[in-house]
Design an enzyme around this catalytic site. Sequence first.
Site, mmCIF file in Angstrom:
data_model
loop_
_atom_site.group_PDB
_atom_site.id
_atom_site.type_symbol
_atom_site.label_atom_id
_atom_site.label_comp_id
_atom_site.label_asym_id
_atom_site.label_seq_id
_atom_site.Cartn_x
_atom_site.Cartn_y
_atom_site.Cartn_z
ATOM 1 N N HIS A 172 -7.234 -0.126 1.148
ATOM 2 C CA HIS A 172 -7.042 -1.293 1.328
ATOM 3 C C HIS A 172 -7.758 -1.973 2.600
ATOM 4 O O HIS A 172 -7.067 -2.165 3.794
ATOM 5 C CB HIS A 172 -5.492 -1.704 1.807
ATOM 6 C CG HIS A 172 -4.753 -1.485 0.528
ATOM 7 N ND1 HIS A 172 -4.114 -2.544 -0.377
ATOM 8 C CD2 HIS A 172 -4.086 -0.392 0.123
ATOM 9 C CE1 HIS A 172 -3.344 -1.990 -1.275
ATOM 10 N NE2 HIS A 172 -3.416 -0.727 -0.831
ATOM 11 N N GLU B 127 -8.364 -5.117 3.362
ATOM 12 C CA GLU B 127 -7.375 -6.328 3.884
ATOM 13 C C GLU B 127 -6.348 -5.690 5.064
ATOM 14 O O GLU B 127 -5.854 -6.600 5.613
ATOM 15 C CB GLU B 127 -6.683 -7.067 2.964
ATOM 16 C CG GLU B 127 -5.554 -6.626 2.307
ATOM 17 C CD GLU B 127 -5.667 -5.569 1.286
ATOM 18 O OE1 GLU B 127 -6.934 -4.657 1.367
ATOM 19 O OE2 GLU B 127 -4.648 -4.941 0.793
ATOM 20 N N CYS C 1 -7.039 -1.594 -4.786
ATOM 21 C CA CYS C 1 -5.813 -0.918 -5.376
ATOM 22 C C CYS C 1 -5.392 -1.116 -6.484
ATOM 23 O O CYS C 1 -6.085 -0.758 -7.602
ATOM 24 C CB CYS C 1 -4.895 -0.701 -4.159
ATOM 25 S SG CYS C 1 -3.527 0.370 -4.360
#
Lengths: 232, 81
Positions: free
Chosen positions: A203, A205, A86
Amino acid sequence: MKFGIIVFPGSNCDHDAYHVISKHVGQPVDFIWHRDTNLDSYDALIIPGGFSYGDYLRAGALARFSPVMESVKKFATTGRFVLGICNGFQILCEAGLLPGALIRNRDLHFICEHVLVRVETSDTPFTNEMTAGSVLRIPIAHAEGNYVCDDVTLAELQQEDRIIFRYCDRDGSVTETANPNGSRDNIAGICNRSRNVLGLMPHPERACEDLLGSSDGRDIFRSLAATLAAVA
Amino acid sequence: MKAKVFVSLKPGVLDPQGKAIQHSVELLGFTGIADVRQGKYFEIALQDSADQEQARESVARMAREVLSNPIIEDYRVEIEG
């Protein structure tokens, strides 16, 4: 194998990345403040999401001048791995480690939702545990994720198999309606020519636990860990 | 001495903000608008002792390396004595 997570003023996904590396990848990981410049002990770096320097001027533009970024450039030239997520992707583009730029979303909105991306190639250190064509469900959260580049760059990315993720629909078809932000060629993630630097807007994660709606993002970290285990 | 730097999106780069502004001013009743492009404007105050040509060069470098992203933006520098 040791991971480092670069922290700028305004980074806000650093702890998420730390959690994933320590809990799911199960490897040592440090936070690296943006004023630190010694990256010798690391095998892979994550430039996390957030709003470095408040996204002042342009997203990622000021972070590129942080002292750590010269070291990150040198780190990348040694063939070690850099993953920009990002805002991390935006920083890598501004720093010239990846081509192109990320501009305001087509419809101007900040988009925060789960999207589908197709894995375009398993020929990267970040996707080698995946099958090309498989579809991942991963959230995006950005206002400036609209990937732009000139025709020459796009042709290079296509010919060199450097488009790693593209926004797609449920069947894995890359369509205009599946494109959340207007990105050229539905690009969600690209790598550099040496394939050791990856930037992506989604994302992963935030998609490592079923409780959070998806664990598809783990495959990216699993691939990177497998790569590091192989080179160690 | 003052430097003015104008940064604008290159022709052909989509400007969703400009489009939204155009839509809004048209809603307000303005007609005959072909296009709106949004850019950035910087005012940089320089010490009066600065040499004008040197100032122009260093501000241009600033514009090229920091204030604009050459992949998507153009810039123009004006120096006011």
